[in-house]
Design a protein around this motif. Structure first.
Motif, PDB file in Angstrom:
ATOM      1  N   ARG A  40      49.986 -15.492-101.280  1.00  0.00           N
ATOM      2  CA  ARG A  40      50.063 -15.920-102.617  1.00  0.00           C
ATOM      3  C   ARG A  40      48.833 -16.045-103.121  1.00  0.00           C
ATOM      4  O   ARG A  40      48.694 -15.702-103.777  1.00  0.00           O
ATOM      5  CB  ARG A  40      49.901 -17.506-102.571  1.00  0.00           C
ATOM      6  CG  ARG A  40      51.559 -17.892-102.250  1.00  0.00           C
ATOM      7  CD  ARG A  40      52.268 -19.409-101.878  1.00  0.00           C
ATOM      8  NE  ARG A  40      50.757 -20.291-100.651  1.00  0.00           N
ATOM      9  CZ  ARG A  40      51.704 -19.740 -99.464  1.00  0.00           C
ATOM     10  NH1 ARG A  40      52.534 -19.819 -99.222  1.00  0.00           N
ATOM     11  NH2 ARG A  40      51.140 -20.452 -98.973  1.00  0.00           N
ATOM     12  N   VAL A  43      48.806 -12.251-104.291  1.00  0.00           N
ATOM     13  CA  VAL A  43      49.678 -12.196-106.053  1.00  0.00           C
ATOM     14  C   VAL A  43      48.388 -12.512-107.279  1.00  0.00           C
ATOM     15  O   VAL A  43      48.379 -11.757-108.424  1.00  0.00           O
ATOM     16  CB  VAL A  43      50.337 -12.869-105.696  1.00  0.00           C
ATOM     17  CG1 VAL A  43      51.234 -13.103-107.213  1.00  0.00           C
ATOM     18  CG2 VAL A  43      51.811 -12.576-104.652  1.00  0.00           C
ATOM     19  N   ARG A  69      57.357  -6.199-102.499  1.00  0.00           N
ATOM     20  CA  ARG A  69      57.061  -8.043-102.236  1.00  0.00           C
ATOM     21  C   ARG A  69      56.660  -8.593-104.187  1.00  0.00           C
ATOM     22  O   ARG A  69      57.284  -9.227-104.484  1.00  0.00           O
ATOM     23  CB  ARG A  69      56.572  -8.820-101.152  1.00  0.00           C
ATOM     24  CG  ARG A  69      57.376 -10.626-101.542  1.00  0.00           C
ATOM     25  CD  ARG A  69      57.322 -11.238-100.072  1.00  0.00           C
ATOM     26  NE  ARG A  69      57.049 -12.327-100.522  1.00  0.00           N
ATOM     27  CZ  ARG A  69      56.313 -13.467 -99.932  1.00  0.00           C
ATOM     28  NH1 ARG A  69      56.534 -12.509 -98.143  1.00  0.00           N
ATOM     29  NH2 ARG A  69      56.314 -14.496 -99.720  1.00  0.00           N
ATOM     30  N   ASN A  72      58.459  -7.917-107.479  1.00  0.00           N
ATOM     31  CA  ASN A  72      60.362  -8.771-107.301  1.00  0.00           C
ATOM     32  C   ASN A  72      59.484 -10.303-107.714  1.00  0.00           C
ATOM     33  O   ASN A  72      59.514 -10.578-109.158  1.00  0.00           O
ATOM     34  CB  ASN A  72      59.959  -9.260-106.096  1.00  0.00           C
ATOM     35  CG  ASN A  72      61.239  -7.458-105.681  1.00  0.00           C
ATOM     36  OD1 ASN A  72      61.462  -6.860-106.488  1.00  0.00           O
ATOM     37  ND2 ASN A  72      61.204  -8.049-104.253  1.00  0.00           N
ATOM     38  N   GLU A  73      57.957 -10.449-107.300  1.00  0.00           N
ATOM     39  CA  GLU A  73      57.197 -12.113-107.453  1.00  0.00           C
ATOM     40  C   GLU A  73      56.974 -11.710-108.933  1.00  0.00           C
ATOM     41  O   GLU A  73      56.882 -12.581-109.609  1.00  0.00           O
ATOM     42  CB  GLU A  73      56.286 -12.492-106.620  1.00  0.00           C
ATOM     43  CG  GLU A  73      57.467 -12.565-105.269  1.00  0.00           C
ATOM     44  CD  GLU A  73      56.063 -13.760-104.360  1.00  0.00           C
ATOM     45  OE1 GLU A  73      55.851 -13.998-105.074  1.00  0.00           O
ATOM     46  OE2 GLU A  73      57.002 -13.677-103.257  1.00  0.00           O
TER      47      GLU A  73
END
Length: 192
Positions: A40, A43, A69, A72-73
């Motif tokens: 997180r 990100v 990932r 996608n996020e």
């Protein structure tokens, strides 16, 4: 599995580049790295580095998992690339092709703004090999590096532009990212 003591939690004091502060993981206790919490943080960090023309490239295999990932996020329009260090490793004679993966870059590398993603930055030798592989495909305008964990121990002048955490592990231990069937990340610390 042998583990050692703590890492800075996400959102901790920034180190010289970005991300969490350096903590020693050589004392008593267990190294507790919450890979999902660090993801997180990654990100957030990668999101701040990206522009509309930025391309993500993940180092096989942990970095490739991160890149997919993140795409996608972050609702990224561009397919991320996957890059292998295999052909440019300085230990190729010992490891051969067993270190796996094949480079797939679904974009023109020339003049691209690239963020290379990896799970763990250690000596810098894998990233050196990855850069050599990347430049076999063209000449990017800029290349930056983002990692989940910087574990110190550099042997080459390579640094991460963003690291979600910084820890120090003994040279006799390895740290690797794992992914379960649902796509959740975890870390494994092992003695050599």
């Amino acid at each position: 599995m042998n583990t050692s003591s703590g890492a800075e939690p996400p959102g901790g004091a920034p180190a010289p580049s970005q991300g969490g502060a350096m903590r020693s993981a050589t004392g008593a206790g267990a190294l507790l790295l919450d890979a999902e919490a660090l993801y997180r943080e990654l990100v957030r960090g990668v999101g701040s580095l990206c522009g509309p023309q930025t391309r993500l490239v993940g180092v096989t295999s942990g970095g490739a998992w991160l890149a997919q990932r993140l795409r996608n996020e972050l609702d990224w329009l561009h397919e991320p690339g996957v890059i292998s260090s295999t052909m440019h490793r300085d230990d190729f004679a010992q490891r051969g092709l067993s270190s796996g993966g094949q480079t797939v870059l679904p974009f023109d590398v020339n003049s691209a703004d690239i963020i290379v993603l990896d799970d763990v930055l250690y000596t810098g030798r894998t990233i050196r090999a990855v850069l050599n592989e990347l430049f076999d495909y063209g000449r990017p305008a800029r290349v930056r590096l983002a990692v989940l964990v910087d574990r110190g121990g550099r042997e080459l002048p390579i640094h991460a532009d963003f690291a979600a955490a910084r820890v120090i592990l003994p040279a006799a231990q390895s740290l690797s990212l794992a992914r379960d069937d649902a796509g959740a990340f975890s870390f494994h610390v092992e003695d050599h």
